[in-house]
Design an enzyme around this catalytic site. Structure first.
Site: not given
Ligand code: ADP
Ligand code: TRP
Length: 335
Positions: A114, A200, A197
């Site tokens: 990040k 968002k 991955k």
């Molecule tokens: P992002 O990475 O989209 O900003 P968050 O960091 O808020 O989302 O993640 C919230 C939850 O969702 C965590 O438990 C994270 O491990 C899970 N998560 C986020 N993206 C993925 C993904 N692509 N595959 C599986 N789990 C995910």
């Protein structure tokens, strides 16, 4: 399995997507009935660490709350609350920060990803993010933390910190939190690039299925999802080196509660067009009702806020009780 206390959270940073659902919420829904207490947090202070995503923070916090409920988290069984409504998260974050060697933080891959190339311009909050996450977990003495695979390293840091503080003050104040990382959906990849991955923060909306996507959007996104020219193989092992194909098969497996090998056996030898139609139907059947339910819940702002304030009462009670013990264990003067 009887579980003592589950805690998990999602950042309110924009559209909540299939990765959040399969990697996190989906497991919470299943687990909430096997556990004595559930705390599902919307980690808004964590959202501040990526400054470009802080617009609409209040709205996004309600959206994540709506997603939890629409997907099946029962507010009667589980406390749903905003992190910033429990000030002890920040207090414990500071205390734990005083026991976190910089070397531990320097190893965190999420910070490296990040912060990008210009580390000196990155903010302290982004760097200290895993310490605040450890505070979220240890504040409640959570026994189990269901998250996606990307959070494994952060969970290890929380465990290391618990052990370090216990050892330093010769106490057992912090029990070891167990990560729960399970299911084929534990790492959902982008629909445009099977090596990164689903997130968002990806600029392309076609890279992800959002929980509020309409039927049309889901159809389009799956139709355009990247694949390769090869047919679907007979075995999962033969998917090696085909990240996009592997990702779609994993998603289908998770959504239809099958394992990836079963999916390969059914579609072996076919090209992706028939498979994509079935995958689309499966996604539409699950995601569209959740999205509709979210839209309904979002109309009832007062109701949602009431659920969040009830959740915060439960969380604050427990947090204050534990914080009292923690302050005593480390020797701060009693209030
Ligand atoms: P992002 O990475 O989209 O900003 P968050 O960091 O808020 O989302 O993640 C919230 C939850 O969702 C965590 O438990 C994270 O491990 C899970 N998560 C986020 N993206 C993925 C993904 N692509 N595959 C599986 N789990 C995910
Ligand atoms: N760091 C997690 C993520 O990016 C979100 C999070 C913050 C979290 N605090 C937590 C997850 C506590 C589980 C427990 O996905």
């Amino acid at each position: 399995m009887t579980i003592k206390r589950i805690l998990s959270g999602i950042r309110p940073t924009g559209d909540i997507h299939l990765g959040n659902y399969l990697g996190a919420i989906y497991n919470w829904v299943e687990m909430q009935h096997q556990s004595q207490q559930n705390l599902f947090c919307i980690v808004d202070l964590h959202a501040l660490t990526t400054l470009q995503q802080t617009e609409n923070l209040a709205l996004n916090t309600r959206t994540v709350a709506a997603a939890y409920i629409a997907a099946g988290i029962d507010p009667k069984k589980s406390a749903i609350f905003a992190q910033s409504h429990v000030p002890n998260h920040s207090e414990l974050g500071w205390i734990l920060g005083c026991f976190t060697p910089l070397g531990w933080l320097n190893r965190m891959t999420q910070f490296k990803d990040k912060a990008g190339k210009h580390k000196e311009l990155a903010h302290l909050g982004l760097y200290a993010y895993p310490v605040l996450m450890a505070a979220d977990i240890l504040l409640y003495k959570a026994s189990h933390v269901p998250v996606g695979e990307d959070q494994k390293q952060h969970l290890e840091l929380a465990r290391d910190l618990a052990a370090a503080v216990n050892h330093r003050f010769n106490t057992d104040i912090f029990p070891m939190p167990e990560p729960i990382i399970q299911g084929a959906g534990m790492r959902v990849m982008s629909l445009r690039d099977g090596t990164s991955k689903m997130s968002k923060s990806d600029i392309s909306d076609y890279s992800r299925i959002n929980m509020m996507d309409t039927q049309d959007m889901i159809e389009q996104k799956i139709r355009k999802a990247k694949t390769d020219m090869e047919p679907i193989p007979e075995t999962v092992a033969a998917l090696a080196g085909r990240p996009e194909a592997q990702n779609l098969i994993n998603i289908f497996a998770a959504m239809s509660k099958q394992n990836p090998q079963e999916i390969c056996s059914v579609f072996a030898g076919n090209n992706f067009s028939e498979f994509k139609k079935k995958l689309t139907d499966c996604l539409i059947n699950t995601i569209v009702p959740i999205g509709n339910n979210m839209r309904e819940l979002m109309k009832e702002e007062t109701e949602l806020d009431k659920i969040l304030s009830n959740g915060a009462i439960i969380a604050n009670d427990l947090a204050e009780k534990h914080m009292y013990e923690i302050r005593s264990a480390i020797g701060l003067l009693k209030k």
